[in-house]
Design an enzyme around this catalytic site. Structure first.
Site, PDB file in Angstrom:
ATOM      1  CE  LYS B  78       4.800   8.986 -11.001  1.00 28.23           C
ATOM      2  NZ  LYS B  78       4.334   8.147  -9.871  1.00 28.23           N
ATOM      3  CB  SER B 150       3.186   5.060 -11.532  1.00 32.44           C
ATOM      4  OG  SER B 150       3.196   5.867 -10.363  1.00 32.44           O
ATOM      5  CB  SER B 174       3.782   4.572  -7.414  1.00 31.62           C
ATOM      6  OG  SER B 174       2.762   3.798  -7.973  1.00 31.62           O
TER       7      SER B 174
END
Lengths: 53, 461
Positions: B78, B150, B174
């Site tokens: 990420k 996210s 997330s």
């Protein structure tokens, strides 16, 4: 309802540059969270604290 | 298709030299070239460097310098995790040119095990705003729908064969929410199990980082490598990390599974309610005992979680916001700034609610080995809904960020629209091995991970 003027002054005091639109969005989010916090706290702490009166 | 094999299977083939790291990387880069313009999984793809690293891994493995089961396998991080010499933007204009000098600890751990950095995946700005600069990561099962946030770029990349494994961060769900939306496995480890050093912080008391993979065994393998004490992160535990893969095959006979009496099984989409009923019945068939547990506070945590996360987010971002509020996207700026308007009394009230919740959860978990609940009460909704008025996606996940307990989502079927549904397994602190054991047993009789989205040559039916 939270007063926008309070938000404006508090933002300024903390050195934050926020637009009126920003403050509107923040006010709309803040109020329900504060109310819900108070509600859930009262409900879940009942009997755990000595009476204040 | 190598890109849809579990990493445990790829590892065997790489070790025996049936497959080379270069073949895996080349296939993934081809998939990325073809589908990233649609899915927006990646912000940065490390094409040249990953090809070079794959060649080097191939040379090393051929020469007998095999580092272990992650050696030669590509990994997508990420874009919130620092990667040495590779742009790390957090999807924010404030960091467009930021290239860290060091790796985040979990990135470093995986690199030491021989994993190859394939690229940096899409995230909402600082894991709290929107995806306004690099496109919105969408759902490979229906591209008009959200991949969740996210860590949506990591989850959709794994689901669509644009990565074989990825990492995500999880402050209120997330990692687990996008994993559930996209039909992959996502892990939030115990607070303190994995170092957060080198991850842009959102909430000091609730942030975590974990693997996003195709199977439970893959997640166990990756979490093993990511875990452990880190002097750079004072919240990490010095407890020894057990071998998570060793207990995977012990079965579940006699284990006690907690089913909360209220909240988590209420107001579910009918397909999810049915899938959970079937899953629990199948686990009973494998020998688990289902037990009711009482968690009445579960419905009352949203406000406290918001106060904690937003206050902590503001404390992390205050200086940057004061200096360059205009460089933030509106959603990140407004959400993070909201934290400036809670009082210390409100923060402490929220902390009090968290303490009470932790006590309640601890009592319930004394009765059982794991809890099983739906990850979400609905499947993926449209990208527009996500942008404008999303339902509460932390509905079933924030509880375990607040308590620090380990939790994992894994697919438990597909709804009538062909969208994945997720089941969440929650274990006691530092007992991820139990969580993996139960998830793996379920996965052995329901290999949902074998299904591929129609977009990439599979079938949603």
């Amino acid at each position: 309802m939270l007063e926008k003027e309070w938000l404006r002054l508090e933002a300024s005091r903390q050195g934050l540059t926020l637009s009126e639109d920003d403050l509107d969005v923040i006010a709309g989010r803040l109020q329900p969270i504060k109310e819900s916090l108070e509600r859930t706290r009262s409900k879940n702490t009942e009997g755990l604290e000595p009476p204040h009166d | 298709m190598l890109s849809f094999l579990p990493i445990t299977e790829l590892a065997k083939r790489v070790k025996s030299r049936q497959v080379s790291p270069l073949e895996i990387v080349t296939e993934l880069l081809t998939n990325i070239e073809k589908f990233n313009p649609v899915l927006n999984s990646y912000i940065t793809v490390c094409t040249e460097s990953v090809l070079a690293k794959a060649r080097q891994a191939e040379t090393d493995i051929s020469a007998g310098r095999y580092l272990g089961p992650l050696h030669g396998l590509p990994i997508a991080h990420k874009d919130l995790s620092w990667t040495k010499g590779v742009r790390t933007t957090a999807h924010s204009r404030t960091l467009l040119d930021f290239s860290p000098d060091i790796n985040a600890t979990h990135v470093e751990h995986l690199e030491q095990q021989g994993m190859l950095l394939l690229g940096k995946t899409n995230t909402t700005e600082f894991a709290i705003g929107d995806m306004h600069l690099f496109g919105k990561s969408c759902n490979p099962w229906d591209v008009s729908r959200s991949s969740g946030a996210s860590s949506g770029g990591s989850a959709n990349a794994v689901a669509a064969g644009l990565a074989v494994a990825a990492t995500g961060t999880d402050t209120g769900g997330s990692t687990r929410v996008p994993s559930s939306f996209c039909g992959v496995v996502g892990v939030k480890p115990t607070f303190g199990r994995v170092s957060r050093f080198g991850i842009f912080p959102l909430s000091f008391s609730m942030d975590s980082v974990g693997p996003i993979t195709r199977t439970v065994a893959d997640a166990a393998l990756m979490l093993q490598a990511m875990s452990g004490y880190d002097p750079h992160d004072p919240t990490t535990s010095s407890l020894a990390v057990p071998d998570f893969s060793e207990t995977l095959y012990q079965g579940v006979r006699g284990l006690r599974v907690g089913i909360p009496e209220t909240y988590f099984y209420e107001k579910l989409d009918p397909d999810i309610a049915k899938a959970m009923q079937v899953a629990l019945s199948e686990l009973e068939g494998l020998g688990v005992q289902l037990e009711s547990v009482r968690l009445p506070m579960a419905a009352d945590l949203a406000a406290a979680a918001n106060v904690l996360v937003l206050s902590e987010a503001f404390s992390q971002h205050a200086e940057r916001l004061r200096a360059s509020a205009g460089a933030y996207g509106p959603k990140a700026r407004n959400r993070i700034s909201t934290g400036a308007f809670f009082s210390s009394a409100e923060y402490l009230q929220a902390a009090q609610i968290r303490t009470l919740w932790m006590r309640e959860l601890e009592q319930a978990m004394k009765q059982v080995d794991v809890l099983i609940i739906p990850t979400l009460p609905f499947t993926a909704f449209s990208v527009d809904t996500w942008e404008n008025n999303p339902p509460d996606t932390s509905w079933g996940t924030r509880h375990f960020n607040m308590s620090g307990y380990p939790a994992m989502t894994l697919p438990c079927g597909f709804d009538h629209q062909g969208l994945p549904m997720g089941m969440q397994i929650v274990a006691k602190p530092f007992d991820e091995a139990m969580m993996f054991r139960v998830g793996h047993a379920y996965e052995q009789i329901n290999a949902w991970y074998r299904r591929k989205p129609a977009l990439v040559g599979g079938s949603n039916a």
